[in-house]
Design an enzyme around this catalytic site. Structure first.
Site, mmCIF file in Angstrom:
data_model
loop_
_atom_site.group_PDB
_atom_site.id
_atom_site.type_symbol
_atom_site.label_atom_id
_atom_site.label_comp_id
_atom_site.label_asym_id
_atom_site.label_seq_id
_atom_site.Cartn_x
_atom_site.Cartn_y
_atom_site.Cartn_z
ATOM 1 N N ARG A 236 0.847 -1.182 0.000
ATOM 2 C CA ARG A 236 0.000 0.000 0.000
ATOM 3 C C ARG A 236 0.885 1.235 0.000
ATOM 4 O O ARG A 236 1.875 1.300 0.740
ATOM 5 C CB ARG A 236 -0.928 0.022 1.227
ATOM 6 C CG ARG A 236 -1.976 -1.089 1.261
ATOM 7 C CD ARG A 236 -2.977 -0.981 0.131
ATOM 8 N NE ARG A 236 -4.014 -2.015 0.189
ATOM 9 C CZ ARG A 236 -3.913 -3.207 -0.381
ATOM 10 N NH1 ARG A 236 -2.831 -3.528 -1.058
ATOM 11 N NH2 ARG A 236 -4.913 -4.068 -0.289
ATOM 12 N N GLU A 265 -6.330 6.047 -5.794
ATOM 13 C CA GLU A 265 -6.569 5.131 -6.917
ATOM 14 C C GLU A 265 -8.040 5.186 -7.315
ATOM 15 O O GLU A 265 -8.904 5.415 -6.463
ATOM 16 C CB GLU A 265 -6.178 3.705 -6.521
ATOM 17 C CG GLU A 265 -4.702 3.553 -6.176
ATOM 18 C CD GLU A 265 -4.325 2.114 -5.809
ATOM 19 O OE1 GLU A 265 -5.197 1.219 -5.886
ATOM 20 O OE2 GLU A 265 -3.159 1.893 -5.448
ATOM 21 N N HIS A 285 -1.832 -1.207 -9.895
ATOM 22 C CA HIS A 285 -2.375 -2.036 -8.815
ATOM 23 C C HIS A 285 -2.960 -3.349 -9.350
ATOM 24 O O HIS A 285 -4.152 -3.640 -9.213
ATOM 25 C CB HIS A 285 -3.440 -1.288 -8.003
ATOM 26 C CG HIS A 285 -3.598 -1.857 -6.624
ATOM 27 N ND1 HIS A 285 -4.137 -1.145 -5.577
ATOM 28 C CD2 HIS A 285 -3.268 -3.067 -6.101
ATOM 29 C CE1 HIS A 285 -4.155 -1.883 -4.483
ATOM 30 N NE2 HIS A 285 -3.628 -3.064 -4.784
#
Length: 323
Positions: A236, A265, A285
């Site tokens: 993260r 995001e 991601h």
């Protein structure tokens, strides 16, 4: 039940074998991303069971208070994007299996993909070839170098096991208790945090994001790394102090980064600094985004819906709601 699935970007979920678990339920799947309060509240107005794909959509108090029909949120893994206390006060069950004993092997694979891509300059070499200039530099091997893993959990240890095949030395840093477990399991743990950052040629983060781990990696930590070192983050972004990574890369310590996660995001702004640095390999991601991983995750998520519908909810993270 009226089930809504958000953020299924590529319309993948309805084609998974496990989707059959929801037969008989009224399922709506959305393939776009929406975070604005009013349209999202309207979209979810009739929803009784909400399925989330990791942290793609934040479920905060203003939204929850506008969803009187919502009874269950079903997802997998950690839940910093959900206001759990509000769910409890609203009578909403949050089910989120933590899959004990089973790491996300897809994330392990991507971690190694990023390490090799960055060390061997694969994206840069591809671009050079496509532009007609052939090779554009010399990469680095990983063999004989030291892999530092911050966090002694399921993913970190799986990454470490693969490092043996690349003839790398491995060392860990983590909380006091986790460092003791790592030592007991035969892994090398440096004498100090400073030594860990200073001696790692590749440093990979594998820590869960909690309020206590936000900003865990500081500008001072990064400044102590080698100019030749690579920092990898498939966990993260907020684990690193805000703004510290870009500043550290500009200063040359570490010399490279490979990242799959970002402060906000999805990333739509192509001017984001990390996307425009020649010493950064960046992916959107995708650590957990494989068909095989989706099948594993959504089997669990859909089973949580079935259990709730049968009156016996499982993996409940706010058990007070049941009383």
């Amino acid at each position: 039940m009226k089930v809504t699935i958000l953020d299924d970007y590529f319309d993948t979920i309805r084609h998974l074998p496990c989707f059959g678990k929801l037969a008989g339920h009224d399922v709506t799947i959305w393939n776009d991303h929406l975070q604005d309060l009013d349209p999202l509240a309207e979209r979810l107005a009739d929803t009784e069971a909400l399925v989330l794909i990791r942290e793609r959509t934040h479920i905060r108090t203003p939204l929850l208070k506008r969803l009187p029909n919502l009874k269950l949120i079903s997802q997998r893994s950690v839940y910093p994007h959900i206001d759990v206390d509000t769910c409890t006060s609203q009578g909403i069950v949050v089910s989120s299996g933590q899959h004990p004993g089973t790491p996300s092997y897809a994330t392990v694979e991507l971690t190694w993909g990023l390490i090799l891509a960055a060390m061997r300059q694969i994206p840069q070499q591809m671009q050079s070839l496509k532009s007609g200039t052939w090779q554009n530099g010399i990469g680095d091997s990983v063999g004989g170098k030291t892999l530092g893993i911050y966090g002694y959990g399921r993913i970190g240890t799986a990454v470490a096991e693969i490092a043996k095949s690349f003839r790398m030395k491995v060392q860990f840093w983590a909380s006091d208790d986790s460092r003791e477990r790592a030592r007991a399991d035969g892994w090398h743990v440096p004498e100090s945090r400073e030594d860990f950052f200073a001696t790692s040629d590749v440093l990979s983060l594998h820590v869960r994001l909690y309020p206590s781990t936000r900003g865990l990696i500081t500008a001072q930590d990064l400044a102590g790394m080698k100019p030749s070192a690579l920092l990898v983050n498939t966990s993260r972004a907020p684990l690193i102090e805000t703004g510290a990574l870009v500043s550290a890369l500009d200063a040359g310590r570490p010399g490279m980064a490979a990242v799959d996660v970002y402060e906000e995001e999805p990333v739509r702004d192509t001017s984001l600094a990390l996307l425009n640095m020649p010493n950064v390999v960046a992916t959107p991601h995708i650590g957990y985004v494989t068909k095989d991983e989706y099948e594993i995750q959504f089997s669990d998520i859909f089973q949580q819906i079935l259990a709730f519908d049968a009156g016996a909810p499982i993996n409940v993270v706010n058990p007070d709601v049941l009383t």
